[in-house]
Design an enzyme around this catalytic site. Structure first.
Site, PDB file in Angstrom:
ATOM      1  N   ASP A  39     115.232 -28.234  72.944  1.00  0.00           N
ATOM      2  CA  ASP A  39     116.422 -27.844  73.674  1.00  0.00           C
ATOM      3  C   ASP A  39     116.046 -26.040  73.431  1.00  0.00           C
ATOM      4  OD1 ASP A  39     117.584 -26.453  71.216  1.00  0.00           O
ATOM      5  OD2 ASP A  39     117.631 -28.464  70.953  1.00  0.00           O
ATOM      6  N   ASP A  60     113.672 -30.680  63.682  1.00  0.00           N
ATOM      7  CA  ASP A  60     114.699 -30.616  64.442  1.00  0.00           C
ATOM      8  C   ASP A  60     114.973 -31.954  65.263  1.00  0.00           C
ATOM      9  OD1 ASP A  60     116.833 -29.291  66.075  1.00  0.00           O
ATOM     10  OD2 ASP A  60     115.580 -27.701  67.184  1.00  0.00           O
TER      11      ASP A  60
END
Lengths: 292, 292
Positions: B86, B155
């Site tokens: 993202d 992440d």
């Protein structure tokens, strides 16, 4: 059919807890009082559809409401609890042998009676021999307090309905008058994400009367999806400083002396909001530690 | 008709966000990728019905994932991001001029492509000239890394489906081998209230390979109703120590040097769970800072 208890953060954000069973429900003169058993959080006291405490996470809120001011004040002997009819605040006060007398003023007698019947800690908490229980409006009570206090703990619901007067300017002025020199008031002050105007307003109002105003945080899962805030107004000691020896003697599940100090460290965006709110406030109308 | 995005904490606890509109929805080879506009939280990237980031609170997660290890490491030059499609982690890494090279390994090319199109920060984040982008499985990538890293930032989504291998023992062993001496790995490690077995397991697994393992917290409202956890394994420096001068130069909304230190102070019940988990672990199989 499945029943869910719905907590609203705002019109577009809500949390739901599945209800195993409803143990009690009544309409008192002030509000609807329910006790339900939530599958994930245990027994919960619910006032007008807002969760007040649950068995699983109540300790976070009550430990942080009580131990932070109690371990920042050098010798808290007389304590006033405004609200707190569920007994959780009393339970934590019981861990402080320095406290000689506790006055608790709760507007709704039925909240106390229902809590004593259904919440596992409440019967013992209300049996504290140091306790004097007053069924009265907290704001009115403070106009003619029976004595002066070292700590005033505002254990209030949200500032809507019967709780509204406990967040106003007049209440904070009366509270300062009811405090001993060097006394402190602490109040819950809402969610940093969903009630930031309330949090800023509480900081502003307290800063009109108290020389030191500081906000601290703890996450209480059943109150909000973000951190919950508490705000202290002190007419003397710095509430961020902690008597570590006294803190170490407490049997706690959340609070420690390190947690005390860390809780006052705010995310930058929150600190900036509060700095601004306080900068916009005329400095204390009454200097710290003095009163008219 | 009203549409709500539902996030599940467990079978009996859920959070709902009202959806203003659905901007995108597709099925990639790995997962369902959606972008929706939430009334209270802005645009959100959703993978298999789990919110990954929202415009309103993504900064909390990404600042804390990046700046804590980056300001604890004395000189982070080479950084590997595992996941992070993202772009939010890249956005925060861009604030560290010491970083010379960033490798990002994302399994799903469509997550990057959809993010660049719909998330306001992503196009700039992916244009960082220091970035090399790899579309590959993170665990496999680490078996033959292109270089050694000062920091590995995991992440990753929750340890189910494609993310599962990024929380395993073999992954942490390979990560240690891919780190420079004194290097650190940080991973998100779930909710302290609803995923405490996962958090304990991550501590246990990291402690098998890393000399120092520490968990820190930040509340990310769209992830969980309680605090979210991150866990660092360090083969050298103490991750709780912060280079305050470098921290002060960062333009942040959440992170400060004080927030860094405070985030490692855990509620007593969490600290006790993790102390127990680590006590039960054989001390590092490889001493801190060395490798086979």
């Amino acid at each position: 059919m499945q029943a869910w208890l719905v907590e609203r953060e705002d019109a577009a954000t809500r949390v739901q807890f599945r209800v195993r069973r409803v143990l009690h429900r009544e309409r008192s003169p002030y509000q609807t009082i329910s006790v339900v058993e939530l599958e994930s959080m245990g027994r919960a006291l619910v006032l007008d559809d807002a969760i007040q405490v649950t068995e699983r996470d109540a300790f976070v809120y009550h430990e942080m409401l009580v131990h932070v001011p109690a371990c920042a004040h050098p010798r808290p002997r007389r304590v006033l609890v405004v609200g707190g009819g569920d007994g959780g605040t009393l339970l934590e006060l019981a861990r402080h042998p320095e406290v000689e007398r506790i006055d608790l003023v709760e507007i709704d007698r039925r909240v106390v009676e229902v809590s004593r019947r259904f919440l596992p800690w409440a019967e013992a908490a209300f049996s504290d021999p140091r306790l004097t229980l007053h069924y009265a409006d907290g704001a009115r009570f403070l106009e003619r307090p029976p004595s002066r206090f070292d700590l005033i703990l505002v254990d209030a619901p949200d500032p809507v309905g019967p709780g509204e007067a406990l967040f106003g300017d007049a209440f904070y002025e009366a509270a300062l008058r009811a405090l001993q020199p060097g006394g402190m008031l602490v109040t819950q002050s809402g969610s940093i994400w969903f009630q930031s105007p309330l949090l800023a307003a509480i900081n502003r109002r307290l800063a009109r009367w108290f020389g030191r105003v500081h906000t601290y945080l703890a996450s209480v899962p059943t109150y909000s999806i973000g951190p919950w805030s508490f705000t202290v107004g002190s007419s003397g000691p710095d509430p961020r400083a902690v008597d570590a020896a006294r803190a170490r003697r407490l049997a706690t599940r959340y609070y420690t002396a390190e947690v005390h100090r860390a809780a006052f460290v705010l995310p930058r965006f929150v600190q900036q909001q509060l700095d601004e709110a306080i900068r916009a406030t005329p400095r204390p109308l009454r200097a710290a530690g003095t009163r008219a």
